[in-house]
Scaffold this motif. Structure first.
Motif, PDB file in Angstrom:
ATOM      1  N   GLY A  81      -0.164   6.278 -12.562  1.00  0.00           N
ATOM      2  CA  GLY A  81      -1.511   6.014 -12.035  1.00  0.00           C
ATOM      3  C   GLY A  81      -1.861   4.542 -12.190  1.00  0.00           C
ATOM      4  N   GLY A  82      -1.511   3.976 -13.342  1.00  0.00           N
ATOM      5  CA  GLY A  82      -1.761   2.539 -13.581  1.00  0.00           C
ATOM      6  C   GLY A  82      -1.000   1.677 -12.585  1.00  0.00           C
ATOM      7  N   HIS A  83       0.248   2.057 -12.285  1.00  0.00           N
ATOM      8  CA  HIS A  83       1.030   1.266 -11.320  1.00  0.00           C
ATOM      9  C   HIS A  83       0.334   1.266  -9.964  1.00  0.00           C
ATOM     10  CE1 HIS A  83       4.963   2.210 -13.731  1.00  0.00           C
ATOM     11  NE2 HIS A  83       4.083   1.512 -14.411  1.00  0.00           N
ATOM     12  N   GLY A  84      -0.183   2.440  -9.590  1.00  0.00           N
ATOM     13  CA  GLY A  84      -0.913   2.524  -8.321  1.00  0.00           C
ATOM     14  C   GLY A  84      -2.081   1.548  -8.332  1.00  0.00           C
ATOM     15  N   LEU A  85      -2.784   1.489  -9.451  1.00  0.00           N
ATOM     16  CA  LEU A  85      -3.960   0.603  -9.503  1.00  0.00           C
ATOM     17  C   LEU A  85      -3.560  -0.872  -9.441  1.00  0.00           C
ATOM     18  CD1 LEU A  85      -6.270   2.441 -12.073  1.00  0.00           C
ATOM     19  CD2 LEU A  85      -6.127   2.670  -9.605  1.00  0.00           C
ATOM     20  N   TYR A  86      -2.472  -1.279 -10.154  1.00  0.00           N
ATOM     21  CA  TYR A  86      -2.066  -2.699 -10.044  1.00  0.00           C
ATOM     22  C   TYR A  86      -1.748  -3.016  -8.587  1.00  0.00           C
ATOM     23  CZ  TYR A  86      -0.070  -1.790 -14.813  1.00  0.00           C
ATOM     24  OH  TYR A  86       0.194  -1.377 -16.080  1.00  0.00           O
ATOM     25  N   LEU A  87      -1.068  -2.040  -7.937  1.00  0.00           N
ATOM     26  CA  LEU A  87      -0.589  -2.302  -6.574  1.00  0.00           C
ATOM     27  C   LEU A  87      -1.737  -2.331  -5.573  1.00  0.00           C
ATOM     28  CD1 LEU A  87       2.659  -0.231  -6.891  1.00  0.00           C
ATOM     29  CD2 LEU A  87       2.560  -2.663  -6.338  1.00  0.00           C
ATOM     30  N   TYR A  88      -2.697  -1.421  -5.710  1.00  0.00           N
ATOM     31  CA  TYR A  88      -3.868  -1.491  -4.814  1.00  0.00           C
ATOM     32  C   TYR A  88      -4.578  -2.837  -5.030  1.00  0.00           C
ATOM     33  CZ  TYR A  88      -3.534   3.477  -3.509  1.00  0.00           C
ATOM     34  OH  TYR A  88      -3.118   4.687  -3.010  1.00  0.00           O
ATOM     35  N   SER A 131       6.535   7.426  -0.547  1.00  0.00           N
ATOM     36  CA  SER A 131       7.961   7.712  -0.686  1.00  0.00           C
ATOM     37  C   SER A 131       8.304   9.182  -0.405  1.00  0.00           C
ATOM     38  CB  SER A 131       8.459   7.322  -2.082  1.00  0.00           C
ATOM     39  OG  SER A 131       9.858   7.542  -2.138  1.00  0.00           O
ATOM     40  N   SER A 132       9.346   9.356   0.397  1.00  0.00           N
ATOM     41  CA  SER A 132       9.863  10.683   0.744  1.00  0.00           C
ATOM     42  C   SER A 132      10.122  11.546  -0.489  1.00  0.00           C
ATOM     43  CB  SER A 132      11.180  10.501   1.513  1.00  0.00           C
ATOM     44  OG  SER A 132      12.046   9.619   0.794  1.00  0.00           O
ATOM     45  N   ILE A 133      10.512  10.914  -1.575  1.00  0.00           N
ATOM     46  CA  ILE A 133      11.002  11.650  -2.746  1.00  0.00           C
ATOM     47  C   ILE A 133       9.953  12.581  -3.362  1.00  0.00           C
ATOM     48  CG2 ILE A 133      10.422   9.899  -4.506  1.00  0.00           C
ATOM     49  CD1 ILE A 133      13.771  11.692  -4.389  1.00  0.00           C
ATOM     50  N   PHE A 134       8.681  12.256  -3.142  1.00  0.00           N
ATOM     51  CA  PHE A 134       7.638  13.048  -3.807  1.00  0.00           C
ATOM     52  C   PHE A 134       7.209  14.269  -3.005  1.00  0.00           C
ATOM     53  CE2 PHE A 134       7.266   8.677  -5.478  1.00  0.00           C
ATOM     54  CZ  PHE A 134       7.856   8.969  -6.699  1.00  0.00           C
ATOM     55  N   ASN A 135       7.977  14.585  -1.971  1.00  0.00           N
ATOM     56  CA  ASN A 135       7.678  15.769  -1.160  1.00  0.00           C
ATOM     57  C   ASN A 135       8.612  16.932  -1.466  1.00  0.00           C
ATOM     58  OD1 ASN A 135       5.460  14.803   0.458  1.00  0.00           O
ATOM     59  ND2 ASN A 135       6.937  13.310   1.220  1.00  0.00           N
ATOM     60  N   TYR A 136       9.271  16.852  -2.637  1.00  0.00           N
ATOM     61  CA  TYR A 136      10.160  17.949  -3.042  1.00  0.00           C
ATOM     62  C   TYR A 136       9.581  18.613  -4.292  1.00  0.00           C
ATOM     63  CZ  TYR A 136      13.130  15.752   0.358  1.00  0.00           C
ATOM     64  OH  TYR A 136      13.603  15.240   1.529  1.00  0.00           O
ATOM     65  N   PRO A 137       9.834  19.910  -4.455  1.00  0.00           N
ATOM     66  CA  PRO A 137       9.223  20.637  -5.572  1.00  0.00           C
ATOM     67  C   PRO A 137       9.937  20.405  -6.905  1.00  0.00           C
ATOM     68  CG  PRO A 137      10.553  22.128  -4.236  1.00  0.00           C
ATOM     69  CD  PRO A 137      10.628  20.787  -3.561  1.00  0.00           C
ATOM     70  N   THR A 138       9.190  20.543  -7.987  1.00  0.00           N
ATOM     71  CA  THR A 138       9.784  20.465  -9.337  1.00  0.00           C
ATOM     72  C   THR A 138       9.870  21.899  -9.868  1.00  0.00           C
ATOM     73  OG1 THR A 138       7.524  19.882  -9.980  1.00  0.00           O
ATOM     74  CG2 THR A 138       9.144  18.136 -10.076  1.00  0.00           C
ATOM     75  N   SER A 185       0.839  -1.208   0.000  1.00  0.00           N
ATOM     76  CA  SER A 185       0.000   0.000   0.000  1.00  0.00           C
ATOM     77  C   SER A 185       0.872   1.255   0.000  1.00  0.00           C
ATOM     78  CB  SER A 185      -0.997  -0.002   1.158  1.00  0.00           C
ATOM     79  OG  SER A 185      -0.317   0.002   2.385  1.00  0.00           O
ATOM     80  N   GLN A 186       1.985   1.234   0.728  1.00  0.00           N
ATOM     81  CA  GLN A 186       2.900   2.397   0.692  1.00  0.00           C
ATOM     82  C   GLN A 186       3.416   2.595  -0.726  1.00  0.00           C
ATOM     83  OE1 GLN A 186       6.085   1.721   3.482  1.00  0.00           O
ATOM     84  NE2 GLN A 186       4.794   2.079   5.266  1.00  0.00           N
TER      85      GLN A 186
END
Ligand code: FAQ
Length: 336
Positions: free
Chosen positions: A97-104, A129-136, A60-61
Motif C-alpha cells: 500500500g505504501g509503494h502505491g502511495l509513493y508512486l501516485y 499487472s496481469s499477475i494479480f488476476n490469479y487466485p491464491t 500510474s500502472q
C-alpha cells in the motif's frame, strides 16, 4: 516529501501549468542533451508531452499494481498459520500500500491528480499487472508470491532506480529495499514448508507450477511486440528490455529452485552453454493478453473489491478534508 514538486495541485482534477511549448526546439534540445548525458529530469523542468504521458502511464500502472497487488495476499491475513506469519504478512501487504502511495505521489508531480488516476483504475480503463488476476488457493501461494512475484518485481524495478525521471527513480530506491525483504520472507516461508510433511511439500510444488509461467509473462510482451520499449529506453525510463529482464529472472531463479527442492514446470528449461543462459519454453501470450484485457480469472473480483474499498472510504477522505479546512480557517483567523 521527495516525490512532490512544489507546483503540484492539491485539488482533484486540476493539473500543473503546461510546459511552455512542446514545439520549442531550444527546450527540446536542452532536454535531449540532458537525457543523452544520463542526467535527471525533475518536475519543474521542461519535458516533451510524450515523455510526460509515458511516465504517467507507466507510473500510474505501477501504482495500481501495488494497490491491487495487496488483494491476493490480503486474502490470507486472517488464515495465516501462526502469529509470526500473520504479523509478517500484514507488514508486507501494508508495504505494498505504501509503494502505491509513493508512486501516485511521483505521478502527481507530472500534473495528473490521484483522483484522475484512480478513476482510470476503477473504470477499468487503466492497466495493472496481469499477475494479480490469479487466485491464491493455498498458504503456499503466499510464499510463492514473495519468492517469485516479488523476485520478478525486483528484477524489473532495480533498473528503474536509474530512471531519468527523478521522483520515480527515488521512489524506486525505497520500494526495492522493501521488495527485497518481501522476496526473502517468501523464500524463507517456503524453505520451512519444504522441511514439513509430504502434503506441505506438494502444496509448495503445486503453487510453483501455477505461478511460474504467469511470473515470466509479468515482464511484458517480447521485445519485438513491445510498442513502448524503444522510446522508453531512448528516454532512459526503461533501462533493460522486457526479454533481457525475463532472462535474468530465469537465470537467477533456477538455482534458488534447486536449493528449495522444487522443479520449475518447463520441460524445455535447460542451461545453454553457448549463450551462457538458460533456455526456456513458450509463454502463452494469448492467455496473457486475455488477462491484461480484463478476462483473467480474478479481474472482475479484483476491480470490484477496489471500487468497494474506495467507496466505503469516502467518509474518511471527507473527514480529512473537513478537518484540514477547519485547521486552515483557524490558522488564517489567528494570523489576522
Ligand atoms: N500486466 O510496450 P510494453 C509488483 C502492457 S509491481 C499488464 O512492453 P512498457 C509489486 C503495457 O502496460 C508489478 N499489462 O509496455 C508487488 C502496455 O500497455 P499500454 C508491476 C502489461 O510499459 C509484488 C502493453 O502491455 N510493475 O509486482 C504487462 O514499455 C507482490 C505493451 O507493453 C511495474 O509496473 C503486465 N505484466 O513495459 C505487489 C513496473 N506487461 O500501457 C504486491 C513498472 C506489459 O501501452 C505483491 N513498469 N503490459 O496500454 C514497467 O516496467 C513497464 O511498464 C512494463 C511494461 C515492463 C510492465
Amino acid at each position: 516529501m521527495y516525490t512532490q514538486s512544489f507546483n503540484v495541485p492539491d485539488g482533484s482534477g486540476k493539473t500543473v501549468p503546461l510546459a511552455p511549448s512542446n514545439e520549442d526546439p531550444a527546450l527540446q534540445a536542452a532536454f535531449d542533451v540532458r537525457i543523452d548525458a544520463d542526467g535527471r529530469i525533475e518536475p519543474q523542468d521542461w519535458m516533451p508531452d510524450a515523455y510526460r504521458k509515458t511516465l504517467v502511464r507507466q507510473i500510474s500502472q505501477h501504482a495500481h499494481s501495488e494497490i491491487v497487488g495487496m488483494l491476493p495476499e490480503g486474502n490470507w491475513i486472517s488464515r495465516a498459520p501462526s502469529l509470526k506469519r500473520k504479523a509478517i504478512l500484514i507488514a508486507k501487504v501494508q508495504d505494498e500500500g505504501g509503494h502505491g502511495l509513493y508512486l501516485y505521489s511521483a505521478a502527481e508531480t507530472l500534473g495528473t491528480s490521484r483522483d484522475q488516476m484512480l478513476a482510470g483504475l476503477h473504470s477499468g480503463r487503466a492497466k495493472y499487472s496481469s499477475i494479480f488476476n490469479y487466485p491464491t488457493l493455498t498458504w503456499a501461494d503466499v510464499g510463492v508470491i514473495g519468492w517469485l512475484v516479488d523476485g520478478a518485481a525486483i528484477m524489473n524495478q532495480v533498473p528503474l532506480c536509474r530512471c531519468s525521471y527523478g521522483p520515480y527513480a527515488r521512489a524506486m530506491v525505497r520500494v526495492c529495499k522493501e521488495e527485497s525483504f518481501h522476496q526473502r520472507q517468501g523464500y524463507e516461508a517456503l524453505l520451512v514448508m519444504m522441511t514439513g510433511t509430504e502434503e506441505q511439500k506438494a502444496m509448495v510444488q503445486d503453487a510453483v507450477n501455477r505461478w511460474w509461467w504467469k511470473c515470466l509473462a509479468m515482464f511484458g510482451p517480447p521485445d519485438a511486440d513491445s510498442p513502448n520499449s524503444a522510446q522508453g529506453m531512448r528516454w532512459g525510463i526503461k533501462r533493460v528490455s522486457n526479454d533481457e529482464l525475463r532472462q535474468k529472472f530465469v537465470d537467477a531463479t533456477v538455482p534458488q529452485a534447486k536449493v528449495l527442492g522444487v522443479t520449475l514446470p518447463d520441460p524445455d528449461l535447460k542451461w545453454n552453454e553457448e549463450r551462457g543462459h538458460h533456455d526456456y519454453g513458450q509463454i502463452d501470450w494469448n492467455e496473457f493478453w486475455e488477462t491484461v484485457n480484463g478476462n483473467g480469472p480474478c479481474n472482475k473480483e479484483r476491480l470490484a473489491t477496489r471500487v468497494k474499498a474506495h467507496d466505503e472510504g469516502q467518509w474518511v477522505r471527507d473527514a480529512a478534508l473537513a478537518y484540514a479546512a477547519k485547521q486552515q480557517a483557524r490558522s488564517i483567523k489567528e494570523a489576522a
